[in-house]
Design an enzyme around this catalytic site. Structure first.
Site, PDB file in Angstrom:
ATOM      1  CG  HIS A  50      -0.479   0.043   2.528  1.00 21.63           C
ATOM      2  ND1 HIS A  50      -0.147   1.210   3.167  1.00 21.63           N
ATOM      3  CD2 HIS A  50      -0.241  -0.956   3.423  1.00 21.63           C
ATOM      4  CE1 HIS A  50       0.269   0.954   4.394  1.00 21.63           C
ATOM      5  NE2 HIS A  50       0.227  -0.355   4.577  1.00 21.63           N
ATOM      6  CG  ASP A  99       2.610   0.330   7.857  1.00 18.29           C
ATOM      7  OD1 ASP A  99       2.171  -0.312   6.889  1.00 18.29           O
ATOM      8  OD2 ASP A  99       1.895   0.723   8.797  1.00 18.29           O
ATOM      9  CD  GLU A 150      -3.306  -1.308   5.487  1.00 23.57           C
ATOM     10  OE1 GLU A 150      -3.515  -2.253   6.263  1.00 23.57           O
ATOM     11  OE2 GLU A 150      -2.688  -0.285   5.831  1.00 23.57           O
ATOM     12  CD  GLU A 151      -1.346   2.348   7.513  1.00 26.47           C
ATOM     13  OE1 GLU A 151      -2.089   1.910   8.392  1.00 26.47           O
ATOM     14  OE2 GLU A 151      -0.169   2.000   7.396  1.00 26.47           O
ATOM     15  CG  ASP A 185       0.956  -3.766   5.011  1.00 25.45           C
ATOM     16  OD1 ASP A 185       1.789  -2.902   5.381  1.00 25.45           O
ATOM     17  OD2 ASP A 185      -0.257  -3.683   5.269  1.00 25.45           O
ATOM     18  CG  HIS A 188       0.555   2.746  12.598  1.00 25.90           C
ATOM     19  ND1 HIS A 188      -0.650   2.221  13.021  1.00 25.90           N
ATOM     20  CD2 HIS A 188       0.745   2.281  11.338  1.00 25.90           C
ATOM     21  CE1 HIS A 188      -1.158   1.470  12.054  1.00 25.90           C
ATOM     22  NE2 HIS A 188      -0.321   1.496  11.018  1.00 25.90           N
TER      23      HIS A 188
END
Length: 456
Positions: free
Chosen positions: A279, A291, A325-326, A353, A423
């Protein structure tokens, strides 16, 4: 006698095929480790563009950059697939502190959870109720929760070697904690960061209000694990402690974005599709190198490495940079919708991912018969220290493709450090190891090569 000759011919054929596969896989690894492009692409994606939150200018720049790079690689086709995505903006840096009953204030590290509403301009100050999970709220009830800030403090289970299982066992409080707490009159929710390590970096991630009216939603933020420990310890000695936090994110109307798709047409079975992807969007605190910039550039290099190794695919292979995606999964959902609308026969999809760390193997979502076929290839990966072939999952973006006719898979790198970066503001390019990233690209390419050659 004839049967013996036939059997020897079959065994010889199998032996030659296995030898050829081993040679081709070595070519792939050699090409990736000596002439890989994934690290170079990720350098620009991370340092030249930066964090790529859905709906942002950086996300659009990443779309145009990856499309242009794939256009240089000589694929048969490169295009953009439109998709409407949410646009959430964090706003000014968050503020927070613990207020002791003696008047002392201790500053702590927080970040708004993705999708959260803002606090009032003056912030929110209230007494704190610590819980270990959403299921405790009902027992406490409105009498104890109304007007309070709920502090969800269940940590990831450190005894689980599979850190994704540990993450899965705690992430519900981040996703649904605020909505659940608001039903009992809470005025805010603070969630322990999804991290196995004790540090000062808060971890963002999506929260969900569902169909809850906007005026009933309460603000929610993640607190660093060190500060979660501090707050919990303080509550044990000072029952009247208060918590203050201030944040001003805003949710805008959906905006147009795109999945980025590149394709090599199959020479024998052009109507059988194999997908490999990651992603393109990321959270906004860091630059999204692990990520999921890593997964995107590894996927782009899969097609390039096949070409570089002189392998002509039998089936049509697509690399897909999924958007959103997030905080919505809009890209993966739209890709699957269009594929179904066009009646495309997807036989395999692989997603990366889980970070750019050393690859350990794959996880598969398939029936037993197809998984057993995949297991026959495991010995080809063992010279590269790839030992794990497991069942039970794949990747979020390729999940909407799931059907009885497709095998889904996810690359599984070593995950012990992944949730230190996930994140956060430290998910940056300097956390990437070039060799580990290129090993992952080669491992993905090798599996795609085998699936393309033998099918299911």
């Amino acid at each position: 006698m004839k049967y013996t000759i036939f059997l020897l011919a079959v065994l010889l054929s199998v032996s030659i095929s296995a030898q050829t596969d081993a040679e081709n896989i070595k070519k792939i690894y050699d090409a990736s480790l000596s002439n890989g492009k994934s690290y170079e692409w990720l350098d620009y994606l991370s340092n030249g563009i930066g964090g790529r939150l859905s709906g942002s200018e950086n996300a659009e720049r990443a779309v145009q950059y990856t499309k242009a790079e794939m256009g240089k690689l000589g694929f048969d086709k490169v295009w953009l697939q439109p998709v409407m995505v949410p646009k959430w903006v964090r706003g000014n840096p968050e503020e927070a502190h613990i207020e002791m009953s003696n008047g002392k204030a201790i500053k702590v590290n927080i970040c708004a959870l993705g999708g959260s509403v803002a606090t009032p301009d003056s912030g929110v100050t209230a007494e704190v109720i610590e819980v270990q999970g959403i299921d405790e709220l009902e027992a406490l009830g409105e009498a104890k929760l109304k007007g309070k800030i709920v502090f969800f403090n269940r940590p990831l289970d450190p005894t689980l070697i599979n850190t994704f299982s540990a993450y899965g066992g705690a992430v519900d409080q981040r996703g649904g904690g605020a909505r659940a707490a608001s039903k009992y009159g809470a005025v805010g929710a603070i969630v322990r960061s999804m991290n196995l390590r004790l540090d000062d970096f808060p971890h963002t991630g999506g929260t969900r209000y569902g169909d809850q009216p906007v005026n009933e939603r309460i603000p929610t933020a993640a607190i660093s694990t060190n500060d979660a420990e501090l707050l919990s310890k303080t509550l044990k000695t000072d029952t009247k402690v208060k918590f203050f936090f201030k944040q001003n994110p805003k949710q805008y109307d959906d905006v147009l974005s795109h999945n980025v798709i590149g394709e090599i047409t199959g020479s024998e079975f052009p109507n059988e599709y194999i997908v490999v992807g990651g992603h393109l969007d990321s959270w906004d605190l860091g630059d999204g190198s692990h990520d999921d910039g890593a997964g995107c550039v590894q996927s782009m290099d899969v097609l390039r490495l096949l070409k570089l190794s002189g392998i002509k695919p039998k089936r049509t292979i697509r690399v897909v940079m999924f958007m959103n995606e997030e905080n919505g999964l809009r890209g993966g959902t739209e890709y699957a919708r269009v594929a179904k609308e066009k009646n495309e026969n997807h036989i395999f999809a692989l997603e990366s991912d889980s970070g750019g760390f050393t690859p350990r193997g794959f996880i598969f979502d398939s029936n037993e018969e197809r998984f057993n076929k995949v297991l026959q290839w495991k010995s080809l990966f063992e010279p590269y220290l790839i030992h794990f072939f497991g069942q039970g999952g794949s990747g979020a973006d390729i999940g909407p493709l799931k059907s009885d006719s497709i095998v889904l898979a996810g690359l599984r790198p070593d995950s012990q450090r992944y949730f230190e970066y996930h994140h956060t503001s430290i998910d940056t390019f300097d956390a990437i190891n070039k060799r580990e990233l290129e090993l992952g690209a080669a491992t993905m390419t090798s599996l795609i090569y085998l699936v393309d050659k033998y099918g299911f």
